[in-house]
Design an enzyme around this catalytic site. Structure first.
Site, PDB file in Angstrom:
ATOM      1  N   CYS A  94       0.836  -1.246   0.319  1.00 25.06           N
ATOM      2  CA  CYS A  94      -0.274  -0.008  -0.132  1.00 25.06           C
ATOM      3  C   CYS A  94       0.848   1.025  -0.127  1.00 25.06           C
ATOM      4  CB  CYS A  94      -1.001   0.394   0.892  1.00 25.06           C
ATOM      5  SG  CYS A  94      -2.231   1.118   0.550  1.00 25.06           S
ATOM      6  N   HIS A 190      -3.275  -6.444   1.746  1.00 33.32           N
ATOM      7  CA  HIS A 190      -3.272  -5.676   3.230  1.00 33.32           C
ATOM      8  C   HIS A 190      -3.734  -7.600   4.392  1.00 33.32           C
ATOM      9  CE1 HIS A 190      -1.977  -1.817   3.757  1.00 33.32           C
ATOM     10  NE2 HIS A 190      -3.260  -0.923   3.282  1.00 33.32           N
TER      11      HIS A 190
END
Length: 241
Positions: A94, A190
């Site tokens: 990310c 994630h």
């Protein structure tokens, strides 16, 4: 053998379970009787380019990315680039993924220059992508959880990590997820990603161990639990779309 893991900016870039990727890498090495040392590298320190075999770079908020971007613009960024050029591997998630690219452009702030080791560029979009993410690769299915407003676009030198089956991935437009360039992997998985995707963890381990130990072959592990968890997560994601 031994393995050296550098955890980048754990105080600033560590959300949504990203630290679990470091734990997974370390444990999969220890299960193979490989000694492991993990060190934190954060803003204000002087990075040791020669020490790490693999770097992990997690996600964070825009404020954290401002601080990290400024730190990488100096000697620490140069040290990280030198380490990767010398054969170290890296996984970035990310915000970390975005900062390894050329730039990250927030919605209402100046662009944050990236390190440029991945041929990608990211800008903020109006809609936040939140939910389960499933991608297909030549080596297996990837599962994770995405939560990002960034839209990442790959240049010609970066290859997609996978093709999106469920979710949005890099930008919600071209059905790509993540990027691979040399021994550097960036993605939006994630959750954390590596415990549920052991084949990807072992790819990074192999790359990392080859830096100093050369031509290493990893002993197989019993990944029945991990495979079952990945299959269940993939099935849940598919049925909820």
């Amino acid at each position: 053998m031994d393995l050296r893991i550098a955890h980048l900016y754990p105080d600033l870039m560590n959300i949504y379970g990203d630290r679990g990727n470091v734990l997974a890498l370390a444990q999969r090495a220890r299960w193979r009787d490989i000694a492991v040392e993990v060190r934190a590298f954060t803003a204000g320190m002087a990075f040791d380019a020669d020490w790490p075999d693999v770097w992990f770079f997690g996600g964070g908020q825009d404020q954290g990315q401002d601080i990290v971007g400024a730190d990488l613009a100096g000697a620490n960024g140069a040290a990280l680039k030198a380490s990767l050029a010398d054969g170290a591997a890296a996984l970035a998630i990310c915000g970390g993924y975005q900062l390894l690219g050329h730039e990250y452009v927030p919605e209402s702030a100046p662009a944050i220059p990236g390190l440029g080791v991945l041929d990608v560029r990211t800008r903020t979009g109006a809609l936040r992508f939140v939910g389960n993410l499933v991608a297909e690769t030549p080596d297996g299915v990837l599962v994770g959880f995405e939560n990002h407003s960034g839209r990442t676009y790959l240049g010609p030198n970066a290859k997609p990590l996978g093709a999106v089956i469920v979710g949005n991935g890099n930008n919600g437009e071209d059905k790509t997820e993540g990027a691979v360039q040399g021994k550097v992997i960036g993605c939006y998985l994630h959750g954390s990603g590596l415990p549920k995707n052991p084949w990807l963890a072992d790819r990074l381990l192999g790359w990392a161990l080859d830096r100093r130990h050369k031509n290493t072959a990893l002993d197989p592990l019993d990944d029945a639990d991990e495979t079952a968890a990945r299959a269940q997560a993939s099935e849940v994601a598919r049925t909820r779309t």
